[in-house]
Scaffold this motif. Sequence first.
Motif, PDB file in Angstrom:
ATOM      1  N   ARG A  35      31.422  47.930  49.571  1.00 37.73           N
ATOM      2  CA  ARG A  35      31.532  49.126  48.738  1.00 37.73           C
ATOM      3  C   ARG A  35      32.876  49.239  48.022  1.00 37.73           C
ATOM      4  NH1 ARG A  35      28.014  50.075  52.719  1.00 37.73           N
ATOM      5  NH2 ARG A  35      26.310  51.561  52.403  1.00 37.73           N
ATOM      6  N   ILE A  36      33.943  48.868  48.717  1.00 38.18           N
ATOM      7  CA  ILE A  36      35.282  48.969  48.142  1.00 38.18           C
ATOM      8  C   ILE A  36      36.012  47.667  48.394  1.00 38.18           C
ATOM      9  CG2 ILE A  36      37.441  50.286  48.099  1.00 38.18           C
ATOM     10  CD1 ILE A  36      35.963  52.600  49.379  1.00 38.18           C
ATOM     11  N   SER A  37      36.309  46.934  47.347  1.00 40.55           N
ATOM     12  CA  SER A  37      36.999  45.663  47.519  1.00 40.55           C
ATOM     13  C   SER A  37      38.467  45.900  47.826  1.00 40.55           C
ATOM     14  CB  SER A  37      36.878  44.814  46.244  1.00 40.55           C
ATOM     15  OG  SER A  37      37.605  45.415  45.185  1.00 40.55           O
ATOM     16  N   LYS A  38      39.078  44.912  48.483  1.00 40.01           N
ATOM     17  CA  LYS A  38      40.501  45.015  48.801  1.00 40.01           C
ATOM     18  C   LYS A  38      41.334  45.070  47.527  1.00 40.01           C
ATOM     19  CE  LYS A  38      40.110  42.687  53.272  1.00 40.01           C
ATOM     20  NZ  LYS A  38      40.543  41.561  54.124  1.00 40.01           N
ATOM     21  N   ASP A  39      40.861  44.410  46.450  1.00 39.49           N
ATOM     22  CA  ASP A  39      41.608  44.452  45.182  1.00 39.49           C
ATOM     23  C   ASP A  39      41.638  45.856  44.596  1.00 39.49           C
ATOM     24  OD1 ASP A  39      42.000  41.739  45.402  1.00 39.49           O
ATOM     25  OD2 ASP A  39      40.246  41.219  44.191  1.00 39.49           O
ATOM     26  N   THR A  40      40.574  46.613  44.816  1.00 36.90           N
ATOM     27  CA  THR A  40      40.508  47.970  44.286  1.00 36.90           C
ATOM     28  C   THR A  40      41.581  48.854  44.902  1.00 36.90           C
ATOM     29  OG1 THR A  40      38.123  47.738  43.975  1.00 36.90           O
ATOM     30  CG2 THR A  40      39.003  49.975  43.951  1.00 36.90           C
ATOM     31  N   LEU A  41      41.918  48.591  46.150  1.00 37.94           N
ATOM     32  CA  LEU A  41      42.918  49.398  46.837  1.00 37.94           C
ATOM     33  C   LEU A  41      44.338  49.094  46.380  1.00 37.94           C
ATOM     34  CD1 LEU A  41      41.381  49.265  50.408  1.00 37.94           C
ATOM     35  CD2 LEU A  41      41.244  51.118  48.760  1.00 37.94           C
ATOM     36  N   GLY A  42      44.510  48.018  45.627  1.00 43.92           N
ATOM     37  CA  GLY A  42      45.791  47.730  44.981  1.00 43.92           C
ATOM     38  C   GLY A  42      46.945  47.548  45.927  1.00 43.92           C
ATOM     39  N   SER A  43      47.968  48.393  45.765  1.00 47.03           N
ATOM     40  CA  SER A  43      49.219  48.236  46.502  1.00 47.03           C
ATOM     41  C   SER A  43      49.135  48.764  47.922  1.00 47.03           C
ATOM     42  CB  SER A  43      50.352  48.953  45.754  1.00 47.03           C
ATOM     43  OG  SER A  43      50.048  50.335  45.636  1.00 47.03           O
ATOM     44  N   ASN A  44      47.974  49.204  48.366  1.00 47.41           N
ATOM     45  CA  ASN A  44      47.856  49.756  49.713  1.00 47.41           C
ATOM     46  C   ASN A  44      46.735  49.040  50.472  1.00 47.41           C
ATOM     47  OD1 ASN A  44      48.105  51.304  51.989  1.00 47.41           O
ATOM     48  ND2 ASN A  44      47.508  53.229  51.037  1.00 47.41           N
ATOM     49  N   PRO A  45      46.928  47.747  50.784  1.00 44.72           N
ATOM     50  CA  PRO A  45      45.868  46.992  51.466  1.00 44.72           C
ATOM     51  C   PRO A  45      45.541  47.509  52.856  1.00 44.72           C
ATOM     52  CG  PRO A  45      47.920  45.749  51.437  1.00 44.72           C
ATOM     53  CD  PRO A  45      48.126  46.932  50.554  1.00 44.72           C
ATOM     54  N   SER A  46      46.489  48.208  53.476  1.00 43.49           N
ATOM     55  CA  SER A  46      46.214  48.734  54.816  1.00 43.49           C
ATOM     56  C   SER A  46      45.123  49.808  54.788  1.00 43.49           C
ATOM     57  CB  SER A  46      47.493  49.312  55.431  1.00 43.49           C
ATOM     58  OG  SER A  46      47.967  50.402  54.668  1.00 43.49           O
ATOM     59  N   MET A  47      44.894  50.384  53.609  1.00 43.17           N
ATOM     60  CA  MET A  47      43.861  51.401  53.484  1.00 43.17           C
ATOM     61  C   MET A  47      42.482  50.837  53.792  1.00 43.17           C
ATOM     62  SD  MET A  47      43.219  54.567  52.912  1.00 43.17           S
ATOM     63  CE  MET A  47      44.703  55.170  52.111  1.00 43.17           C
ATOM     64  N   PHE A  48      42.254  49.554  53.440  1.00 49.38           N
ATOM     65  CA  PHE A  48      40.971  48.913  53.723  1.00 49.38           C
ATOM     66  C   PHE A  48      40.700  48.894  55.227  1.00 49.38           C
ATOM     67  CE2 PHE A  48      38.462  45.244  54.941  1.00 49.38           C
ATOM     68  CZ  PHE A  48      37.372  45.316  54.078  1.00 49.38           C
ATOM     69  N   GLN A  49      41.706  48.476  55.998  1.00 51.16           N
ATOM     70  CA  GLN A  49      41.549  48.420  57.441  1.00 51.16           C
ATOM     71  C   GLN A  49      41.373  49.811  58.031  1.00 51.16           C
ATOM     72  OE1 GLN A  49      41.209  45.441  58.797  1.00 51.16           O
ATOM     73  NE2 GLN A  49      40.625  46.416  60.742  1.00 51.16           N
ATOM     74  N   THR A  50      42.081  50.789  57.467  1.00 53.37           N
ATOM     75  CA  THR A  50      41.940  52.165  57.952  1.00 53.37           C
ATOM     76  C   THR A  50      40.522  52.675  57.730  1.00 53.37           C
ATOM     77  OG1 THR A  50      44.271  52.625  57.503  1.00 53.37           O
ATOM     78  CG2 THR A  50      42.791  54.523  57.708  1.00 53.37           C
ATOM     79  N   LEU A  51      39.958  52.408  56.559  1.00 51.64           N
ATOM     80  CA  LEU A  51      38.584  52.827  56.270  1.00 51.64           C
ATOM     81  C   LEU A  51      37.599  52.176  57.228  1.00 51.64           C
ATOM     82  CD1 LEU A  51      38.609  52.693  52.365  1.00 51.64           C
ATOM     83  CD2 LEU A  51      38.497  54.742  53.790  1.00 51.64           C
TER      84      LEU A  51
END
Length: 226
Positions: A13-29
């Motif tokens: 649903r949300i690629s890591k590239d979409t999160l940009g400068s905050n890659p840790s947000m992917f893991q948090t989600l």
Amino acid sequence: MTIEEAEEIVAARISKDTLGSNPSMFQTLAENLHKASQLLERSGALYAGTCVRTYDSELSLGTLLVTVTPFEFGDTAVAANGIIRSLVAGRGESWGGSVFDTPNGPIAVVSGMKSFQISTETSPPREEQELPMAEIQAFLPILQGEENQQQCLVCINFTTPDRDHWDEYCSDIVELLHSITFDHPDPAVPSSSSQPASESSHTLPPTEPTTDATRLDNDTSMTPFG
């Protein structure tokens, strides 16, 4: 789901590239999704989901939760009527309910309006808001099964903020309540034709929480929940 499955779903649903400068947000989600999944499992959830659809070109949202929990109740009719009395009395004038006969026995259905508080942190205008939600809850007491000799309670909870679409959603819920089947039906559970109706027993569909008329047609089209 496992943490790996949660990561796969978030990635779809949300690629890591979409999160940009905050890659840790992917893991948090992914971690939050995993925690929510585990919490639902512990609560006895069989299904939890949302649907986004349109009615007359208007966007509409609904959520559906189905759970099964151990519940010692004795007689199904007594339990269903007791659920109606206690819930309606405790929730105020905006709520109503009835007991309906189904092939699986009596089912208690209550509906009404509930307000959800949205905190300033999650509200787009950054101020506390109150969101009115139309809600319907159905409770089906189940006798002992062939494999599990414990009585239980099937709970179906549906909510939507789109009160104007309530009649369409009621048609979907009626279909859902009529479609319930079990892998190991208990021969001791009487059918609706052989079970005596109590004073508060009716035939589906259920009442709705507003003064608008509920659509009672026999539309058998596919619902947003399958």
